[in-house]
Design an enzyme around this catalytic site. Structure first.
Site, PDB file in Angstrom:
ATOM      1  N   LYS A  34       0.905  -1.155   0.000  1.00  0.00           N
ATOM      2  CA  LYS A  34       0.000   0.000   0.000  1.00  0.00           C
ATOM      3  C   LYS A  34       0.948   1.210   0.000  1.00  0.00           C
ATOM      4  O   LYS A  34       1.604   1.520   0.992  1.00  0.00           O
ATOM      5  CB  LYS A  34      -0.886   0.002   1.253  1.00  0.00           C
ATOM      6  CG  LYS A  34      -1.850   1.188   1.315  1.00  0.00           C
ATOM      7  CD  LYS A  34      -1.273   2.307   2.151  1.00  0.00           C
ATOM      8  CE  LYS A  34      -2.181   3.495   2.251  1.00  0.00           C
ATOM      9  NZ  LYS A  34      -2.070   4.441   1.122  1.00  0.00           N
ATOM     10  N   HIS A  35       1.025   1.855  -1.143  1.00  0.00           N
ATOM     11  CA  HIS A  35       1.974   2.969  -1.268  1.00  0.00           C
ATOM     12  C   HIS A  35       1.273   4.279  -0.884  1.00  0.00           C
ATOM     13  O   HIS A  35       0.042   4.337  -0.746  1.00  0.00           O
ATOM     14  CB  HIS A  35       2.484   3.024  -2.713  1.00  0.00           C
ATOM     15  CG  HIS A  35       3.930   3.408  -2.815  1.00  0.00           C
ATOM     16  ND1 HIS A  35       4.525   4.323  -1.966  1.00  0.00           N
ATOM     17  CD2 HIS A  35       4.917   3.007  -3.667  1.00  0.00           C
ATOM     18  CE1 HIS A  35       5.802   4.452  -2.293  1.00  0.00           C
ATOM     19  NE2 HIS A  35       6.070   3.660  -3.308  1.00  0.00           N
ATOM     20  N   GLY A  91       7.192   5.871   7.359  1.00  0.00           N
ATOM     21  CA  GLY A  91       6.381   7.082   7.280  1.00  0.00           C
ATOM     22  C   GLY A  91       6.433   7.843   8.587  1.00  0.00           C
ATOM     23  O   GLY A  91       7.404   7.757   9.338  1.00  0.00           O
ATOM     24  N   GLU A 130       9.738   2.260  10.392  1.00  0.00           N
ATOM     25  CA  GLU A 130      10.826   3.175  10.006  1.00  0.00           C
ATOM     26  C   GLU A 130      10.195   4.556   9.929  1.00  0.00           C
ATOM     27  O   GLU A 130       9.523   4.882   8.951  1.00  0.00           O
ATOM     28  CB  GLU A 130      11.377   2.783   8.629  1.00  0.00           C
ATOM     29  CG  GLU A 130      12.008   1.412   8.573  1.00  0.00           C
ATOM     30  CD  GLU A 130      13.381   1.374   9.234  1.00  0.00           C
ATOM     31  OE1 GLU A 130      13.846   2.421   9.738  1.00  0.00           O
ATOM     32  OE2 GLU A 130      13.972   0.292   9.251  1.00  0.00           O
ATOM     33  N   CYS A 188      14.393  11.007   5.498  1.00  0.00           N
ATOM     34  CA  CYS A 188      14.340  10.768   6.948  1.00  0.00           C
ATOM     35  C   CYS A 188      15.717  10.905   7.575  1.00  0.00           C
ATOM     36  O   CYS A 188      15.847  11.350   8.701  1.00  0.00           O
ATOM     37  CB  CYS A 188      13.748   9.398   7.218  1.00  0.00           C
ATOM     38  SG  CYS A 188      14.553   8.110   6.274  1.00  0.00           S
TER      39      CYS A 188
HETATM   40  P1  NAP Z   1       2.841   9.383   6.145  1.00  0.00           P
HETATM   41  O1  NAP Z   1       1.845  10.433   5.920  1.00  0.00           O
HETATM   42  O2  NAP Z   1       2.928   8.759   7.469  1.00  0.00           O
HETATM   43  O3  NAP Z   1       2.576   8.267   5.030  1.00  0.00           O
HETATM   44  C1  NAP Z   1       3.329   7.083   4.949  1.00  0.00           C
HETATM   45  C2  NAP Z   1       2.434   5.961   4.477  1.00  0.00           C
HETATM   46  O4  NAP Z   1       1.518   5.640   5.518  1.00  0.00           O
HETATM   47  C3  NAP Z   1       1.572   6.310   3.271  1.00  0.00           C
HETATM   48  O5  NAP Z   1       1.396   5.173   2.485  1.00  0.00           O
HETATM   49  C4  NAP Z   1       0.272   6.748   3.904  1.00  0.00           C
HETATM   50  O6  NAP Z   1      -0.813   6.636   3.034  1.00  0.00           O
HETATM   51  C5  NAP Z   1       0.167   5.746   5.037  1.00  0.00           C
HETATM   52  N1  NAP Z   1      -0.646   6.164   6.160  1.00  0.00           N
HETATM   53  C6  NAP Z   1      -0.771   7.401   6.701  1.00  0.00           C
HETATM   54  N2  NAP Z   1      -1.604   7.374   7.765  1.00  0.00           N
HETATM   55  C7  NAP Z   1      -1.998   6.081   7.901  1.00  0.00           C
HETATM   56  C8  NAP Z   1      -2.869   5.413   8.810  1.00  0.00           C
HETATM   57  N3  NAP Z   1      -3.475   6.059   9.803  1.00  0.00           N
HETATM   58  N4  NAP Z   1      -3.066   4.094   8.653  1.00  0.00           N
HETATM   59  C9  NAP Z   1      -2.461   3.421   7.654  1.00  0.00           C
HETATM   60  N5  NAP Z   1      -1.631   3.992   6.758  1.00  0.00           N
HETATM   61  C10 NAP Z   1      -1.393   5.315   6.881  1.00  0.00           C
HETATM   62  O7  NAP Z   1       4.308   9.885   5.834  1.00  0.00           O
HETATM   63  P2  NAP Z   1       4.793  10.681   4.577  1.00  0.00           P
HETATM   64  O8  NAP Z   1       4.404  12.103   4.736  1.00  0.00           O
HETATM   65  O9  NAP Z   1       4.370   9.986   3.337  1.00  0.00           O
HETATM   66  O10 NAP Z   1       6.369  10.494   4.713  1.00  0.00           O
HETATM   67  C11 NAP Z   1       7.140  11.356   5.468  1.00  0.00           C
HETATM   68  C12 NAP Z   1       7.536  10.743   6.782  1.00  0.00           C
HETATM   69  O11 NAP Z   1       8.135   9.469   6.583  1.00  0.00           O
HETATM   70  C13 NAP Z   1       8.584  11.570   7.469  1.00  0.00           C
HETATM   71  O12 NAP Z   1       8.322  11.628   8.829  1.00  0.00           O
HETATM   72  C14 NAP Z   1       9.865  10.785   7.197  1.00  0.00           C
HETATM   73  O13 NAP Z   1      10.901  11.054   8.090  1.00  0.00           O
HETATM   74  C15 NAP Z   1       9.374   9.396   7.273  1.00  0.00           C
HETATM   75  N6  NAP Z   1      10.295   8.482   6.599  1.00  0.00           N
HETATM   76  C16 NAP Z   1      11.009   7.597   7.362  1.00  0.00           C
HETATM   77  C17 NAP Z   1      11.926   6.750   6.759  1.00  0.00           C
HETATM   78  C18 NAP Z   1      12.732   5.743   7.553  1.00  0.00           C
HETATM   79  O14 NAP Z   1      13.288   4.832   6.947  1.00  0.00           O
HETATM   80  N7  NAP Z   1      12.826   5.858   8.865  1.00  0.00           N
HETATM   81  C19 NAP Z   1      12.111   6.810   5.389  1.00  0.00           C
HETATM   82  C20 NAP Z   1      11.382   7.736   4.660  1.00  0.00           C
HETATM   83  C21 NAP Z   1      10.462   8.550   5.284  1.00  0.00           C
HETATM   84  P3  NAP Z   1      -1.490   7.939   2.380  1.00  0.00           P
HETATM   85  O15 NAP Z   1      -0.465   8.556   1.500  1.00  0.00           O
HETATM   86  O16 NAP Z   1      -2.632   7.375   1.626  1.00  0.00           O
HETATM   87  O17 NAP Z   1      -1.905   8.825   3.509  1.00  0.00           O
END
Ligand code: NAP
Length: 454
Positions: A154-155, A206, A228, A262
């Protein structure tokens, strides 16, 4: 609601996709289960051939896949090509080493013979972010497919074309249908998947909000998760560091992927004795970066992935400024269409402001002046996150001592944080738990089974 692919260069809609229905999900789950029952028994030699074919497919179509990323989330084209190449490298890495990483491990026991066998567990759900749309997925898929699991993706909703292309990579490489499947679904539908007995575990990359929601639901079902999450990595420059090198690499480490990484260096913690020199060089390098269309070779950084993310980051900057932070560079959206934000540098940052307490996920650097190494460590650890960090010093032994004091999943000395298939990746504190990549990553979603023979 349709899932939209929007180009952040101009905020124009590229394409709309219908969300998959519950019936589609059922088909995917049933295919995943039947494929797993066969795939788990396939010999490593065959899995290796298929994974090498996936690597070849990625290399062959790298320009096409890179363009999808550039179009959907604004990544500079050269960085996007490099991302696809790194995915191919990771497929090769696990193709060549998975059998060794998962070989039976003999145990020293008082009688008889005992060993650990690493068995696959089934379908693993991967919830992934948009910032490295290919890399985040492949670093999950390569080890798990080699381990005998099957994957369901699920991207992030803003990268549906990348999501579908990833399914194509594995299908065209010859993996059985059902080994790696993409679902275009909402976050609510993720809960439905987590409740299904055929999904055995989940990994999420995320934000902490998304991570805690998925981990909570998986926890109710006693299913393992790897998380992560975000980071606010410290970049500590000691008094004896090579200041020019630290400033030059610091700018790269902050600005890669328009700051949306990240493990980007986010908090620059600099010793007072070299602070002014560092800041002069750092600002010079930041000012030299060319903002522009990510398709053009001279562009250093493009737009952010979405206009709302750029607005939110400006809001974090403005709130910090209202509480005393000083803007040395940038700080605003330029007067052009698209999700652009100028390279920004902040100083004078106090606790209780977003720049101190939160992750700034974009092209904004925060500078801190410190009087001692102890103060540097205190500020480095005064963050809810603990993903990575780096230390800059000519005294490597000193660097190693400091590395042990930083609360994070990794510390690099005189080197910019970057992931590599051979090194474990993951965080502590709000940055999550579990490890990806290396021999540790492939052992997260396997049954570490004890066998004892009398
Ligand atoms: P995000 O909003 O948390 O989204 C990540 C993924 O989770 C998306 O597929 C999103 O789907 C899904 N998602 C969001 N809320 C959800 C919920 N309540 N239940 C199930 N799935 C859910 O994060 P982002 O804005 O895309 O990415 C940025 C964040 O990721 C930053 O904090 C960054 O530091 C972190 N990150 C961490 C790493 C690591 O390896 N530690 C790597 C890269 C990024 P939708 O798009 O449909 O909302």
């Amino acid at each position: 609601m349709p899932i939209q692919s929007i180009n952040p260069i101009n905020n124009q809609l590229i394409q709309e996709f219908e969300e998959h229905t519950d019936k589609d999900i059922e088909k995917v789950l049933s295919r995943a289960e039947s494929t797993y029952n066969h795939w788990r028994r396939v010999a490593f030699a065959e899995r290796t051939q298929l994974m090498l074919a996936a690597a070849a497919q990625l290399k062959q179509r790298k320009t096409h896949y890179a363009q999808l990323m550039t179009d959907e989330m604004g990544k500079v084209k050269q960085e996007a090509i490099a991302e696809v190449e790194k995915c191919a490298l990771t497929c090769e890495y696990y193709a060549e080493r998975a059998e060794k990483f998962l070989a039976d491990e003999s145990l020293s026991v008082p009688e008889g013979e005992a060993y650990i066998a690493y068995d696959p567990i089934g379908a693993v759900l991967a919830v992934m972010p948009w910032n490295f749309p290919f890399w985040q997925v492949v670093r999950f898929a390569a080890p798990n497919l080699m381990a005998g699991n099957v994957g369901i993706l699920k991207h992030a909703s803003n990268v549906p074309q990348c999501a579908l292309a990833l399914e194509e990579v594995f299908r065209e490489a010859g993996f059985p249908e059902g080994a790696f499947q993409t679902l275009l679904i909402s976050n609510e539908q993720v809960n439905y998947l987590l409740e299904d007995r055929r999904v055995r575990a989940a990994t999420l990359t995320g934000s902490e909000g998304a991570g805690s929601s998925v981990a909570r639901k998986a926890g109710e079902q006693i299913k393992k998760t790897v998380l992560e999450l975000g980071g606010s990595d410290p970049f500590i420059v000691l008094a004896d560091a090579d200041v020019a090198q630290a400033a030059e690499i610091g700018v790269k480490a902050r600005m890669i992927n328009c700051g949306q990484s990240c493990i980007a260096a986010k908090r620059f913690i600099i010793h007072r004795s070299i602070y002014d020199d560092f800041v002069t060089l750092f600002l010079q390098k930041m000012q030299q970066l060319k903002q522009g269309n990510p398709n053009e070779v001279e562009t250093d950084y493009g737009p952010m992935a979405r206009a709302d993310l750029a607005d939110e980051l400006v809001n974090q900057v403005q709130k910090s400024v209202a509480k005393g932070a000083k803007v040395l560079l940038g700080g605003a959206r330029p007067n052009r269409e698209g999700a652009f934000l100028d390279a920004t540098v902040l100083t004078n940052i106090s606790p209780g402001t977003p720049a101190y307490d939160e992750e700034l996920f974009g092209p904004v650097a925060c500078l801190f002046k410190v009087d001692s190494e102890d103060e540097a460590i205190r500020i480095a650890n005064d963050s809810p996150y603990g993903l990575g960090g780096s230390v800059w010093t000519q005294d490597i032994e000193r660097g190693k001592v400091l590395a042990r004091q930083i609360e994070s999943g990794a510390v690099y000395i005189n080197k910019m944080m970057a992931s590599h298939p051979a090194v474990p990746f993951g965080g502590v504190k709000l940055s999550g738990y579990g490890r990806e990549l290396s021999h540790l990553g492939i052992r997260e979603f396997v049954n570490q089974k004890t066998v004892w023979i009398n």
